[in-house]
Design a protein around this motif. Sequence first.
Motif, PDB file in Angstrom:
ATOM      1  N   LYS A  92       0.797  -1.559   0.026  1.00 18.95           N
ATOM      2  CA  LYS A  92      -0.221   0.374   0.039  1.00 18.95           C
ATOM      3  C   LYS A  92       0.761   1.264   0.248  1.00 18.95           C
ATOM      4  O   LYS A  92       0.551   2.544  -0.626  1.00 18.95           O
ATOM      5  CB  LYS A  92      -1.503   0.319   1.092  1.00 18.95           C
ATOM      6  CG  LYS A  92      -1.717  -1.183   0.794  1.00 18.95           C
ATOM      7  CD  LYS A  92      -3.034  -0.700   2.138  1.00 18.95           C
ATOM      8  CE  LYS A  92      -4.328  -2.244   2.352  1.00 18.95           C
ATOM      9  NZ  LYS A  92      -5.191  -2.014   3.630  1.00 18.95           N
ATOM     10  N   LYS A  93       2.036   1.229   0.592  1.00 27.07           N
ATOM     11  CA  LYS A  93       3.102   1.980   0.296  1.00 27.07           C
ATOM     12  C   LYS A  93       3.563   2.554  -0.849  1.00 27.07           C
ATOM     13  O   LYS A  93       4.031   3.717  -1.051  1.00 27.07           O
ATOM     14  CB  LYS A  93       4.160   2.349   1.253  1.00 27.07           C
ATOM     15  CG  LYS A  93       3.608   2.332   3.663  1.00 27.07           C
ATOM     16  CD  LYS A  93       5.239   1.225   3.609  1.00 27.07           C
ATOM     17  CE  LYS A  93       4.643   1.708   5.259  1.00 27.07           C
ATOM     18  NZ  LYS A  93       5.126   1.419   6.435  1.00 27.07           N
ATOM     19  N   LEU A  94       3.671   1.992  -1.638  1.00 23.91           N
ATOM     20  CA  LEU A  94       3.864   1.501  -2.899  1.00 23.91           C
ATOM     21  C   LEU A  94       3.451   2.771  -4.324  1.00 23.91           C
ATOM     22  O   LEU A  94       1.958   2.441  -3.415  1.00 23.91           O
ATOM     23  CB  LEU A  94       4.409  -0.072  -3.427  1.00 23.91           C
ATOM     24  CG  LEU A  94       5.139  -0.176  -3.020  1.00 23.91           C
ATOM     25  CD1 LEU A  94       5.685  -1.451  -4.130  1.00 23.91           C
ATOM     26  CD2 LEU A  94       6.879   0.139  -2.703  1.00 23.91           C
ATOM     27  N   SER A  95       4.099   3.650  -5.043  1.00 29.40           N
ATOM     28  CA  SER A  95       3.062   3.880  -5.602  1.00 29.40           C
ATOM     29  C   SER A  95       2.547   3.348  -6.588  1.00 29.40           C
ATOM     30  O   SER A  95       2.764   2.246  -7.413  1.00 29.40           O
ATOM     31  CB  SER A  95       4.228   5.414  -6.622  1.00 29.40           C
ATOM     32  OG  SER A  95       5.366   4.993  -7.536  1.00 29.40           O
ATOM     33  N   PRO A  96       1.134   3.264  -7.571  1.00 25.72           N
ATOM     34  CA  PRO A  96       0.829   2.349  -8.255  1.00 25.72           C
ATOM     35  C   PRO A  96       1.518   2.309  -9.902  1.00 25.72           C
ATOM     36  O   PRO A  96       1.662   1.189  -9.954  1.00 25.72           O
ATOM     37  CB  PRO A  96      -0.546   3.434  -9.390  1.00 25.72           C
ATOM     38  CG  PRO A  96      -0.560   4.180  -8.172  1.00 25.72           C
ATOM     39  CD  PRO A  96       0.630   4.628  -7.367  1.00 25.72           C
ATOM     40  N   GLU A  97       2.833   2.877 -10.377  1.00 31.50           N
ATOM     41  CA  GLU A  97       3.646   2.640 -11.014  1.00 31.50           C
ATOM     42  C   GLU A  97       4.743   2.062 -10.316  1.00 31.50           C
ATOM     43  O   GLU A  97       4.971   1.103 -11.226  1.00 31.50           O
ATOM     44  CB  GLU A  97       4.231   4.072 -11.656  1.00 31.50           C
ATOM     45  CG  GLU A  97       5.224   3.877 -13.102  1.00 31.50           C
ATOM     46  CD  GLU A  97       5.760   5.346 -13.217  1.00 31.50           C
ATOM     47  OE1 GLU A  97       7.158   5.134 -13.993  1.00 31.50           O
ATOM     48  OE2 GLU A  97       6.061   5.992 -12.642  1.00 31.50           O
ATOM     49  N   ALA A  98       4.926   2.276  -9.039  1.00 30.32           N
ATOM     50  CA  ALA A  98       6.401   1.148  -8.663  1.00 30.32           C
ATOM     51  C   ALA A  98       5.800  -0.160  -8.310  1.00 30.32           C
ATOM     52  O   ALA A  98       6.116  -1.222  -8.799  1.00 30.32           O
ATOM     53  CB  ALA A  98       6.694   1.944  -7.198  1.00 30.32           C
ATOM     54  N   LEU A  99       3.832  -0.065  -7.801  1.00 27.83           N
ATOM     55  CA  LEU A  99       3.216  -1.242  -7.827  1.00 27.83           C
ATOM     56  C   LEU A  99       3.461  -1.989  -8.998  1.00 27.83           C
ATOM     57  O   LEU A  99       3.307  -3.759  -9.481  1.00 27.83           O
ATOM     58  CB  LEU A  99       2.305  -1.419  -7.106  1.00 27.83           C
ATOM     59  CG  LEU A  99       1.429  -2.498  -6.440  1.00 27.83           C
ATOM     60  CD1 LEU A  99       2.182  -3.456  -5.320  1.00 27.83           C
ATOM     61  CD2 LEU A  99      -0.052  -1.584  -6.411  1.00 27.83           C
ATOM     62  N   GLN A 100       3.018  -1.671  -9.795  1.00 28.00           N
ATOM     63  CA  GLN A 100       2.465  -2.234 -11.050  1.00 28.00           C
ATOM     64  C   GLN A 100       4.088  -2.739 -12.135  1.00 28.00           C
ATOM     65  O   GLN A 100       3.448  -3.612 -13.166  1.00 28.00           O
ATOM     66  CB  GLN A 100       1.683  -1.548 -11.979  1.00 28.00           C
ATOM     67  CG  GLN A 100       0.089  -1.258 -11.306  1.00 28.00           C
ATOM     68  CD  GLN A 100      -0.226  -3.247 -11.381  1.00 28.00           C
ATOM     69  OE1 GLN A 100      -0.645  -3.498 -11.507  1.00 28.00           O
ATOM     70  NE2 GLN A 100      -1.402  -2.918 -10.064  1.00 28.00           N
ATOM     71  N   ALA A 101       4.851  -2.312 -12.324  1.00 23.86           N
ATOM     72  CA  ALA A 101       6.386  -2.602 -12.781  1.00 23.86           C
ATOM     73  C   ALA A 101       6.833  -3.582 -12.806  1.00 23.86           C
ATOM     74  O   ALA A 101       6.433  -4.882 -11.756  1.00 23.86           O
ATOM     75  CB  ALA A 101       7.596  -1.886 -11.983  1.00 23.86           C
ATOM     76  N   GLY A 102       6.794  -4.411 -13.850  1.00 22.66           N
ATOM     77  CA  GLY A 102       6.170  -5.762 -14.735  1.00 22.66           C
ATOM     78  C   GLY A 102       5.037  -6.634 -14.411  1.00 22.66           C
ATOM     79  O   GLY A 102       5.433  -7.623 -15.125  1.00 22.66           O
ATOM     80  N   ARG A 103       4.760  -6.469 -13.748  1.00 16.75           N
ATOM     81  CA  ARG A 103       3.251  -6.690 -13.601  1.00 16.75           C
ATOM     82  C   ARG A 103       2.248  -6.205 -15.108  1.00 16.75           C
ATOM     83  O   ARG A 103       1.188  -6.352 -15.502  1.00 16.75           O
ATOM     84  CB  ARG A 103       2.227  -6.382 -12.780  1.00 16.75           C
ATOM     85  CG  ARG A 103       2.303  -7.138 -11.272  1.00 16.75           C
ATOM     86  CD  ARG A 103       1.991  -6.418 -10.538  1.00 16.75           C
ATOM     87  NE  ARG A 103       0.466  -7.366 -10.955  1.00 16.75           N
ATOM     88  CZ  ARG A 103      -0.672  -7.550 -10.129  1.00 16.75           C
ATOM     89  NH1 ARG A 103       0.457  -8.991  -9.302  1.00 16.75           N
ATOM     90  NH2 ARG A 103      -1.408  -8.571 -10.152  1.00 16.75           N
ATOM     91  N   MET A 104       2.327  -5.292 -15.521  1.00 19.24           N
ATOM     92  CA  MET A 104       1.986  -4.083 -16.928  1.00 19.24           C
ATOM     93  C   MET A 104       3.384  -3.950 -17.366  1.00 19.24           C
ATOM     94  O   MET A 104       4.645  -3.008 -17.234  1.00 19.24           O
ATOM     95  CB  MET A 104       1.304  -3.210 -16.301  1.00 19.24           C
ATOM     96  CG  MET A 104      -0.227  -3.320 -15.967  1.00 19.24           C
ATOM     97  SD  MET A 104      -0.235  -1.510 -14.881  1.00 19.24           S
ATOM     98  CE  MET A 104      -1.247  -0.983 -16.572  1.00 19.24           C
ATOM     99  N   SER A 105       3.007  -3.638 -18.850  1.00 23.05           N
ATOM    100  CA  SER A 105       4.113  -3.199 -20.370  1.00 23.05           C
ATOM    101  C   SER A 105       4.369  -2.225 -20.072  1.00 23.05           C
ATOM    102  O   SER A 105       3.923  -1.550 -19.146  1.00 23.05           O
ATOM    103  CB  SER A 105       3.826  -4.439 -21.375  1.00 23.05           C
ATOM    104  OG  SER A 105       2.663  -2.807 -21.670  1.00 23.05           O
ATOM    105  N   PRO A 106       5.691  -1.789 -20.007  1.00 21.10           N
ATOM    106  CA  PRO A 106       5.588  -0.332 -20.576  1.00 21.10           C
ATOM    107  C   PRO A 106       4.869  -0.170 -20.971  1.00 21.10           C
ATOM    108  O   PRO A 106       4.853   1.799 -20.565  1.00 21.10           O
ATOM    109  CB  PRO A 106       7.067  -0.053 -21.109  1.00 21.10           C
ATOM    110  CG  PRO A 106       7.758  -1.256 -20.633  1.00 21.10           C
ATOM    111  CD  PRO A 106       6.911  -2.042 -20.831  1.00 21.10           C
TER     112      PRO A 106
END
Length: 678
Positions: A233-247
Amino acid sequence: MRDWYTSQELAGLPGLPGTVPGIRKVAARLEWESRKRLGTKAVEYPFSGLPAETQAALMARSIAEVETPVEAVPTKVPEQKAIATVVKGTSRLNDVQRAVMVARLCFIREIERMCVATSQNRAIDVLVKQARDGALSPYLTERLALANNKQTGDRTLSERSLKRWLSAYRTDGEAGLAPLRQRPNLTVPAWAKDFLRCYQRPTKPSVAASYAEFAQRYEGPMPSIHAVQRFLKKLSPEALQAGRMSPQELKALQPFRRRSTKNLFPGDVYTADGHKFDAEVINPLTGKPYRPEITTVLDVATRKVVGVSVGEAESAIGVLDALRDAVRECMFGIFYVDNGSGFANDTVREVVDRLGGTMTHSLPYNSQARGLSERGHQTIWVRAAKKLTSYIGADMDKHAGTRVHRIGRKELREGGKSRLLPAFGEFMSGVEHEIATYNATPHRGLAKIRDPETGVLRHMSPNEAWQAAIAEGWEPITAPGSLVESLMRPQVVRTTRRGEVAWAGSTYFLTDLTALHGQEIRIAYDVRDASQIWTFTLDGELIGAAQLDGNSSDYMPRTMVEMARDKRQQGQFKRAVDKLETLTGHRVEMIAPTTAPSANLSPEALEAARDYAVSLDQQRPKFEVPGDDVARYRAWVRLNQRKLAGEELTADEARWWERYPSHPDFVAMQEVFQQHAG
């Protein structure tokens, strides 16, 4: 609080007698300072000369009676610099900090009012005692718990707290009274890297599944799954979804820059893109369902659709077809497209260069840069597809889509057509209707105007924006038809063979090419007309137009073929008669009906026959030219087949059959049908 009190007001207070005469005796014995109250005979005594117990009681009574809001209390107006400091210090406070600050400020203001008549320590002692005894005014009582800002049940005031608030207020102003905000612990735990390796995958596993895999591999102290969830929950959406979503998908979570088109004129920038239609229609050549590929050219300044083409897939031919319509509307300066195969090819680039424009490609996998085209697809073609029962988009009901697919295929197998799948002619009519509707509909991206009919302020439509630019002095640069036709012909290099040149699986012949046998020449072809090509030398000199199958002829003379066909027909008749005689055992004669009028008919019968023939001719349906491009071309094909078969056409049919091949639509539709046939 006041500075002077009468005997009536002091009677009964702690440290003093309970009667007025008793007050007077004490005042005389202790030699209090006194004076007469203005306008009355009453004698009043100063607050500073009263006993300490009496002063405390008077201050307590004053606190209980005062319920004036903080804003109404006149205070010293701070300097402009001090005001700026307070605003800057409190601008980043949250609601809780600001509420605690205001509650504490209420007690600071109360101490300042009491200090007019007594010392600060005395005022603090009175407030602490009243808070402990529950004798504070309702106004201060409501703010006591908030000013303490404690999680425990202790809500009383203390001398230390009030002095600390006073010191903070005098040092930092109002901002010093706000409690410190508890910052989240942003330290990255030691296990975070190993857990994220299990969690940040394109398959998007859940937290529980990732934790189970992480627990089997991690060798250090195991955190609980709740600790893991708190860390995520402390991570930003971009940092949380890195690797789970393509660039490319992560760009939807990142900030972006909006492009303004206010300084553009129509024709400055054209943008184009292909879209696979989200509904099935009947292929005009195969009769099978398919999803057409629609290439749309938009004018960026006005959002107007200036060109469109329909094909089976994104290709250079479809792009040039749409660009042909666009340049007839207005020439362009920049052609902004993606890196698809239909745009990133030498054929399209050569045509754009010859038109004098500049082709610019967006960055790969950056559809946000072409938001106008992407949004145009949603507004025009996705909405149009949803009007059809053959819609197969992602949001189509699964069971309804399956039923339409099954029934549509069954109807095509049994009857050759389907009521659920639109014919190609109907689809093309719908395309023209959707473009006309879109160009006449107000667009959010355009400026607002006052509607001339309703008087309501609304956005301009693309057509209105185009006309507004013309009214401001802009003039569209339109290319002549002959220039467009010549520029829109891509050129390739081919080798001649005995007057022939091969192109796109067909053979073209020109007598002037005989002298260039075995040499390379340049040929220019029209994407809508495959009946001929234009040949040039490598230096660019025109040789001539080579015709499709220009040197082909019938394998045998026509008369010989017809004689052989008649002889074969007579043989078939004879064999059929012999077979019938063998089966029946009787003689069989083939009697052909005569078409000659009977010589025995009277003049009255002949006249009646003529009248009957005239009435039959009048009852014959009149020939009408179809209103749709596809229907017109199909009607001409049917008439041509009847003509080749030797059938006689009516005067209207023959006249239109001869004139229609010279119409530009005939060439365009012939190219479309030839593409599908290929």
